[in-house]
Design a protein around this motif. Structure first.
Motif, short mmCIF file in Angstrom:
data_model
loop_
_atom_site.label_atom_id
_atom_site.label_comp_id
_atom_site.label_asym_id
_atom_site.label_seq_id
_atom_site.Cartn_x
_atom_site.Cartn_y
_atom_site.Cartn_z
N LEU A 1 68.84 43.78 57.09
CA LEU A 1 68.51 42.36 56.94
C LEU A 1 67.16 42.04 57.57
CD1 LEU A 1 71.97 40.66 57.66
CD2 LEU A 1 70.92 41.19 55.45
N ALA A 2 66.88 42.64 58.73
CA ALA A 2 65.59 42.40 59.39
C ALA A 2 64.44 42.89 58.52
CB ALA A 2 65.57 43.09 60.75
N THR A 3 64.65 44.02 57.83
CA THR A 3 63.62 44.55 56.93
C THR A 3 63.47 43.64 55.71
OG1 THR A 3 64.14 46.80 57.65
CG2 THR A 3 62.91 46.56 55.60
N MET A 4 64.59 43.18 55.19
CA MET A 4 64.57 42.30 54.02
C MET A 4 63.81 41.01 54.31
SD MET A 4 67.81 40.51 52.09
CE MET A 4 68.62 42.06 51.77
N TRP A 5 64.02 40.46 55.54
CA TRP A 5 63.43 39.17 55.87
C TRP A 5 62.19 39.29 56.77
CZ3 TRP A 5 69.10 37.72 57.15
CH2 TRP A 5 69.78 37.45 55.95
N ASN A 6 61.80 40.52 57.06
CA ASN A 6 60.55 40.79 57.79
C ASN A 6 60.56 40.26 59.23
OD1 ASN A 6 58.01 42.04 57.84
ND2 ASN A 6 56.96 40.12 57.41
N PHE A 7 61.65 40.53 59.96
CA PHE A 7 61.73 40.19 61.38
C PHE A 7 61.23 41.38 62.19
CE2 PHE A 7 64.18 36.75 59.82
CZ PHE A 7 64.30 35.81 60.83
N GLY A 8 59.92 41.40 62.48
CA GLY A 8 59.28 42.53 63.12
C GLY A 8 59.95 43.04 64.39
N PRO A 9 60.13 42.19 65.42
CA PRO A 9 60.73 42.66 66.67
C PRO A 9 62.15 43.21 66.48
CG PRO A 9 59.65 40.55 67.01
CD PRO A 9 59.66 40.80 65.53
N ILE A 10 62.92 42.60 65.59
CA ILE A 10 64.28 43.07 65.35
C ILE A 10 64.25 44.39 64.59
CG2 ILE A 10 66.52 42.49 64.33
CD1 ILE A 10 65.71 40.79 66.73
N ILE A 11 63.28 44.55 63.70
CA ILE A 11 63.14 45.83 62.98
C ILE A 11 62.91 46.96 63.99
CG2 ILE A 11 61.63 47.16 61.44
CD1 ILE A 11 61.14 44.59 59.86
N LYS A 12 62.00 46.74 64.92
CA LYS A 12 61.68 47.77 65.91
C LYS A 12 62.90 48.11 66.77
CE LYS A 12 58.48 48.84 69.67
NZ LYS A 12 57.33 48.35 70.48
N GLU A 13 63.59 47.08 67.24
CA GLU A 13 64.75 47.30 68.10
C GLU A 13 65.87 48.02 67.35
OE1 GLU A 13 67.75 44.74 71.04
OE2 GLU A 13 66.66 43.74 69.42
N SER A 14 66.15 47.56 66.14
CA SER A 14 67.25 48.16 65.38
C SER A 14 66.91 49.58 64.93
CB SER A 14 67.61 47.28 64.18
OG SER A 14 66.48 47.00 63.39
N GLN A 15 65.63 49.87 64.67
CA GLN A 15 65.24 51.24 64.33
C GLN A 15 65.57 52.19 65.48
OE1 GLN A 15 61.10 51.27 63.19
NE2 GLN A 15 61.54 50.83 61.04
N GLU A 16 65.31 51.76 66.70
CA GLU A 16 65.62 52.60 67.86
C GLU A 16 67.12 52.83 67.98
OE1 GLU A 16 63.97 50.66 71.23
OE2 GLU A 16 61.87 51.05 70.66
N LYS A 17 67.90 51.76 67.77
CA LYS A 17 69.36 51.89 67.87
C LYS A 17 69.90 52.81 66.78
CE LYS A 17 69.93 48.77 71.19
NZ LYS A 17 70.52 49.08 72.52
N VAL A 18 69.42 52.64 65.56
CA VAL A 18 69.88 53.46 64.43
C VAL A 18 69.46 54.92 64.63
CG1 VAL A 18 69.62 53.87 61.95
CG2 VAL A 18 69.92 51.54 62.81
N SER A 19 68.24 55.13 65.08
CA SER A 19 67.76 56.49 65.31
C SER A 19 68.60 57.21 66.35
CB SER A 19 66.29 56.46 65.74
OG SER A 19 65.82 57.76 66.01
#
Length: 485
Positions: free
Chosen positions: A114-132
């Motif tokens: 969802l963050a990628t879909m809606w372009n929420f930069g800080p959330i994208i970065k945080e969630s990428q770390e969690k997913v990784s």
């Protein structure tokens, strides 16, 4: 009109449009996902460069009688095709930060989506770390997620794991996961790595740090928000934890949007008003639910209400409040019965005015605080303090002069009779009653306080008060003090 919770008696459109008060206008956005209804602080989603920010900037359709989409619960922004659980997790990440510890690994993938879909930069970065962190040991998860989210490092990590010649290589999982067209390339890389590892084991890093693989990330489908133009026939259900209600209140020409939780306090006038239900004479729904139909508080001073809002909501600004503003806050809190604010404001006002007898009398009578009135009189009757009758006359207490003088003389009398019982401020702390008959001076004129005193003294006026000045004030001004209860 009752200032405690005045209703709007004017027909919408006939009054002047109120002006939102900057810093005290809390906007929310109503969003519907499936059957769930959210009321979200606008600042949470109105992040620069996001789809929501662009949508707010471009303006939303206003075909509904309830105004632009998202401005009213009857006309929310409807997000089609969004998983309700995924959106709930996304709200925790962007809003309810204290709950992120409860988010599961698979939910972080939904949040990233969802963050990628809606372009929420800080959330994208945080969630990428969690997913990784959650999927780093799975080659196929890294490939799948890396291709979906266009994260090159994840794709490289996935292929590096599969191409590692020290690991078991099986073709079936590649075919099953849709990578059959990559089998020959992977075999070629594995053989190359094995060859070089035999040539010079120390020149290679089989974890992929020194070997750049050139597989390209698959193209990602573009995503956008789908908004319905028509109101759905079924009312969505508010999500309690994520439904942030605000109340629109107008004071003079100022318009406030206040989080409902700060004024909907049990026992207050506002809470009773919400429990009884506000009128819904306007097409915008009940009063206070829309900025076009606010609750109008008549007869309330603009600056006084702003100070009151600071006290109940903007707690970080209370240090800037003056003593005069605290008096007004106490007045408003008394009017609307906010006990916590009454207690706090009472302390602030007392600290500012406790040395002024006339202020204590004036404020004590206004707010019906008996202890303040007693304190005011205690200062006036203190024989160690200069007495000015003119000040009493000028402030409307001329009828109290005789009584005050009588108490001052009584206190002075006993201070002279028994100096051992007198402190530096005899009006406040010592016992001055006759130790035998306990009568108030100067009624008992016996000169000796021996055991035979009772046989000579006929003034059987018993007193139980522990403080002479307070005792006399309570007796002399009994009628006035009783009116405060």
């Amino acid at each position: 009109m009752d200032t405690s919770a005045n209703t709007n008696s004017l027909t919408p459109g006939t009054r002047k449009e109120p002006i939102p008060v900057t810093g005290f206008f809390y906007e929310t956005v109503f969003i519907q996902v499936s059957d769930d209804l959210y009321s979200i602080p606008k600042q949470i989603v109105n992040i620069p460069d996001t789809i929501f920010a662009q949508m707010f900037e471009d303006g939303r359709p206003s075909d509904s009688v309830y105004g632009p989409e998202g401005s009213h619960r009857r006309n929310p922004i409807i997000l089609e095709g969004i998983n309700p659980k995924a959106f709930l997790a996304f709200m925790k990440a962007v809003w309810k930060r204290e709950e992120i510890a409860s988010i599961k690994p698979e939910e972080w993938t939904d949040i990233l989506r969802l963050a990628t879909m809606w372009n929420f930069g800080p959330i994208i970065k945080e969630s990428q770390e969690k997913v990784s962190n959650a999927h780093s040991k799975s080659a196929f998860n890294m490939l799948k997620l890396g291709n979906e989210f266009k994260v090159k490092d994840w794709v490289i990590r996935g292929y590096s794991s599969i191409a590692d010649p020290s690991s078991m290589f099986t073709i079936a999982p590649l075919i099953k996961n849709g990578y059959s067209d990559k089998i020959s390339e992977i075999i070629r890389i594995r053989e190359a790595l094995r060859f070089y590892s035999q040539q010079n084991l120390y020149d290679l890093d089989l974890n992929g740090a020194k070997i750049q693989l050139t597989f390209q990330c698959a193209s990602k489908r573009s995503a956008s928000i789908a908004l319905l133009n028509d109101v759905t026939p079924k009312d969505p259900i508010p999500v309690a934890e994520f439904f942030y209600e605000t109340v629109f209140i107008q004071v003079s020409s100022d318009l406030y949007s206040i989080p409902k939780e700060f004024i909907n306090i049990p026992g207050t006038v506002f809470a009773q008003m919400f429990a009884d239900g506000t009128p819904a004479k306007s097409r915008y729904g009940p009063e206070g639910s829309h900025q076009r139909n606010p609750i109008i508080l008549e007869g309330i001073e603009r600056k006084a209400f702003r100070g009151f809002v600071k006290a109940i909501w903007k707690r970080d600004q209370i240090a800037s409040l003056s003593s005069e503003e605290w008096v007004k806050i106490l007045r408003s809190a008394n009017l609307w019965n906010l006990e916590t604010i009454i207690k706090e404001a009472k302390g602030k006002v007392f600290d500012a005015h406790h040395k002024s007898a006339l202020d204590m009398l004036k404020l004590g009578n206004e707010f019906k605080f008996e202890d303040w009135v007693i304190r005011g009189y205690s200062i006036l009757v203190d024989p160690s303090i200069m007495f000015h009758a003119k000040q009493l006359v000028d402030n409307g207490h001329g009828d109290k002069i005789i009584a005050i003088v009588q108490i001052r003389e009584a206190l002075r009398y006993f201070a002279q009779k028994d100096p051992h019982y007198v402190s530096k401020n005899p009006a406040y702390s010592q016992k001055f009653e006759c130790p035998s008959c306990l009568s108030i001076p100067p009624r008992c004129d016996y000169q000796s306080y021996g055991y035979s005193h009772s046989s000579y003294c006929n003034k059987q006026d018993f007193v139980t008060s522990y403080d002479m000045s307070k005792m006399l004030i309570q007796r002399v001004f009994k009628d006035e003090l009783e009116r405060l209860v």
